[in-house]
Design an enzyme around this catalytic site. Structure first.
Site, short mmCIF file in Angstrom:
data_model
loop_
_atom_site.label_atom_id
_atom_site.label_comp_id
_atom_site.label_asym_id
_atom_site.label_seq_id
_atom_site.Cartn_x
_atom_site.Cartn_y
_atom_site.Cartn_z
N GLY A 337 -38.18 83.72 68.70
CA GLY A 337 -36.83 83.10 68.33
C GLY A 337 -36.18 81.45 68.87
O GLY A 337 -36.46 82.07 70.23
N GLY A 339 -32.70 78.93 68.60
CA GLY A 339 -32.29 78.69 68.02
C GLY A 339 -32.14 79.55 66.75
O GLY A 339 -30.80 78.82 66.13
N GLY A 341 -30.45 82.17 66.68
CA GLY A 341 -28.77 83.04 67.38
C GLY A 341 -27.76 82.60 65.83
O GLY A 341 -27.52 81.29 66.20
N CYS A 344 -26.18 80.53 68.92
CA CYS A 344 -27.30 78.86 69.43
C CYS A 344 -26.76 77.96 69.48
O CYS A 344 -26.59 77.40 67.52
CB CYS A 344 -28.72 80.05 68.79
SG CYS A 344 -29.49 80.78 69.44
N MET A 426 -25.46 82.96 75.73
CA MET A 426 -25.73 82.84 77.47
C MET A 426 -26.11 81.63 77.64
O MET A 426 -25.85 81.10 78.94
CB MET A 426 -26.71 83.82 77.21
CG MET A 426 -27.56 85.71 77.21
SD MET A 426 -25.73 85.74 77.74
CE MET A 426 -26.31 86.20 79.51
N ARG A 439 -31.81 80.92 82.22
CA ARG A 439 -32.39 81.62 81.39
C ARG A 439 -32.42 79.66 80.45
O ARG A 439 -33.62 79.28 79.92
CB ARG A 439 -31.22 82.31 80.57
CG ARG A 439 -31.68 82.46 79.37
CD ARG A 439 -30.56 83.49 78.99
NE ARG A 439 -30.91 84.07 77.93
CZ ARG A 439 -30.64 85.82 77.65
NH1 ARG A 439 -30.15 85.92 78.71
NH2 ARG A 439 -31.22 86.43 76.41
P1 XMP Z 1 -27.76 86.86 67.02
O1 XMP Z 1 -27.95 85.91 66.16
O2 XMP Z 1 -27.94 88.18 67.14
O3 XMP Z 1 -28.46 86.15 68.24
O4 XMP Z 1 -26.16 86.62 67.42
C1 XMP Z 1 -28.67 87.00 69.59
C2 XMP Z 1 -29.62 86.08 70.02
O5 XMP Z 1 -29.08 84.52 70.64
C3 XMP Z 1 -30.12 84.50 71.89
N1 XMP Z 1 -28.82 84.09 72.42
C4 XMP Z 1 -28.95 82.04 72.16
N2 XMP Z 1 -29.95 80.98 72.47
N3 XMP Z 1 -28.09 79.76 73.12
C5 XMP Z 1 -29.22 79.28 71.71
O6 XMP Z 1 -29.64 79.16 71.51
C6 XMP Z 1 -27.74 80.74 74.00
O7 XMP Z 1 -26.21 80.10 74.35
C7 XMP Z 1 -28.32 81.74 73.58
N4 XMP Z 1 -27.40 82.96 73.74
C8 XMP Z 1 -28.49 84.12 73.25
C9 XMP Z 1 -30.75 85.53 71.87
O8 XMP Z 1 -32.43 85.03 71.93
C10 XMP Z 1 -30.57 86.60 71.72
O9 XMP Z 1 -31.03 87.20 71.69
#
Ligand code: XMP
Length: 520
Positions: A337, A339, A341, A344, A426, A439
């Protein structure tokens, strides 16, 4: 003649993964771009089995993992996930010391037999006991008292552990040995919980049973509340995810920490992961936004060498080459995965990332060849998305779906009569300032990072994890029933896909009605 269960008329329309995805290889597809065809079924949803194997001997009972994010998973969420048969990955946006404590909290949550109970000496003061309770935030206040040889002297009952007695010695307040209920270790037999259950039924009002050896040395403690919970759990459809010592399973995330010269800080990573393993961590996740990278590969290699049996999750990647690389470095499970999220912005900011179903398909073929587990990470907004993801992956990782739960870190805020909790990426500026910059490869000066890759947001408060998971699991079982899949393996082989037009997508959601109640 037996009724037919397949028809060649279906075949060109509803295709298996190996036909469907290559036929659509010029376009990236995500959950809402496809739908699954229903198949002949003899399977009732309630009879489906959802156990994925994460790695050797690490079994979950449901294929759902809570994300290593600072607004999603600390010990409270990880406990709730494991109690429901899933897994929580404790995030690393906290000090290493604090992360160790969080893991300990999960591992010590419920024990059939507490093998090394907190104990005090007769010469200590009640004030010392109160200090430790305050410092360690214990939720209990009854303790065994032992002498310097570990022999049982008595039991300090919670009703005397009060500030008014702070200056008194433990020896003045304890219930003496002769009045304390004990059982010999060898009498516990093969099923200590059943034995203890019988004991508590026979001894009205007694809630603690101490375990001693032939020399009266303390070997453990069994509490009635633990026994009752465990007895109850044994009847549940989805059992808690536990290790071989009956402790809840717990994961923790780490980053590919670099030293002042920008090189992997092997010593620090090793020291911290060793400490996590000592606390009982079952699985480590080397978690960064771009893991098809030297830093992550080296970290996985270092950990694999040092801990040959430790299950290692690594990610994220979205290509077969990335999966093969991390598998060759020693990872057991790969997070897919980039992008998808809900918080994200990586695709917008960096212009990279692959729609999730296409990424999962491509990666799943490499994962099968390398015999590693695939975890679909991000973009899940409904149980139907999980069913689709599980046709290619072994489990899903969710952030947003759990961020509004009571068990997620952070307080509920009221805005305009509605209740919300904070949920942030994050890679958002706030999270990176709080420590997660590594990260996203920006640990040197996170405050100066001008292009965050995540947003800060709110999620509507949605009650307990138990409730949310019950809905999700119900949906997964329903999907499996429609496909005639008894278990997750059959879900992979039975899935038939077709693309959905924008009008088809509109048709899929409630339409042309005034909704009184949502599906939730
Ligand atoms: P969901 O859709 O469940 O996604 O809210 C959670 C996942 O998103 C990722 N993640 C990020 N990806 N920028 C990103 O592009 C971010 O700031 C970020 N924070 C988390 C991560 O894989 C998480 O499990």
């Amino acid at each position: 003649m037996a009724a037919t269960r397949t028809s060649s008329f279906d075949d060109p329309f509803y295709q298996p993964a190996d036909e469907f995805f290559p036929a659509n290889c010029k376009i990236g597809l995500t959950f809402d771009d496809i739908t699954l065809a229903t198949m002949y079924s003899e399977i009732l949803p309630r009879d489906t089995q959802l156990d994925p194997i994460l790695a050797d001997k690490r079994h979950l009972h449901i294929p759902i993992i809570s994300a290593d994010m600072d607004t999603v998973t600390d010990s409270r969420m990880a406990i709730a996930m494991a109690l429901n048969g899933g897994l929580g990955l404790i995030h690393y946006n906290m000090s290493e010391h604090q992360q160790l404590s969080e893991v300990s909290r999960v591992k010590n949550h419920v024990h059939g037999l507490i093998q090394d109970p907190i104990k005090f000496a007769p010469g200590q003061l009640i004030g010392d006991v109160l200090d430790l309770i305050e410092h360690k935030k214990f939720g209990f206040s009854t303790f065994p008292i032992v002498d310097e040889k570990g022999k049982l002297v008595g039991l300090l009952s919670g009703h005397v552990v009060k500030p008014r007695y702070a200056a008194k010695k433990v020896s003045e307040a304890l219930t003496p040995r002769a009045q304390v209920h004990t059982i010999k270790k060898k009498e516990l037999g093969k099923d200590p919980i059943a034995r203890a259950d019988k004991f508590f039924t026979e001894h009205i009002g007694i809630h603690k049973l101490l375990v001693v050896d032939d020399d009266d040395r303390l070997h453990g403690l069994i509490t009635m509340s633990d026994v009752e919970r465990i007895t109850q759990e044994r009847k549940a459809q989805f059992k808690p995810a536990r290790d071989e010592h009956f402790h809840l399973i717990c994961g923790a995330a780490v980053s590919a920490t670099r030293n002042a010269f920008g090189e992997l800080d092997r010593e620090r990573v090793l020291k911290h992961v060793s400490a996590l393993v000592e606390r009982g961590m079952d699985v480590v996740a080397v978690s960064t936004a771009h893991s098809f990278s030297k830093g992550v590969g080296d970290t996985v290699r270092v950990l694999r060498d040092a801990f040959p049996k430790l299950p290692i999750i690594a990610g994220n990647v979205t290509g077969a080459a990335g999966v093969e690389y991390l598998a060759d470095c020693g990872a057991n499970a790969i997070k897919i995965g980039q992008g998808p999220g809900s918080i994200c912005t990586t695709r917008i900011v960096a212009g990279v990332g692959i729609p999730q179903m296409t990424a999962l398909y491509v990666c799943s073929r490499a994962a099968a060849r390398k015999k590693v587990t695939l975890l679909s990470d991000g973009g899940i907004t409904k149980s139907g998305d999980i069913v689709k993801a599980l046709t290619l992956a072994q489990a899903v990782i969710c952030g947003g779906i759990f961020a509004g739960c009571n068990e997620a870190p952070g307080e509920v805020v009221e805005i305009g009569g509605k209740y919300y909790k904070n949920y942030r990426g994050m890679g958002s500026l706030a999270a990176m300032k709080a420590g997660s910059a590594a990260r996203y490869g920006h640990e040197k000066n996170p405050a100066q990072k001008v292009a965050p890759e995540g947003v800060e947001a709110l999620k509507e408060a949605c009650g307990s994890v138990d409730r949310v998971l019950a809905q999700l699991i119900g949906g997964i079982q329903s999907g499996m029933g429609y496909l005639g899949a008894k278990n997750l393996e059959q879900l992979h082989t039975k899935a038939r896909y077709i693309r959905v037009s924008p009008a088809g997508m509109r048709e899929a959601a409630p339409h042309d009605v005034v909704e009184l109640k949502t599906g939730n």
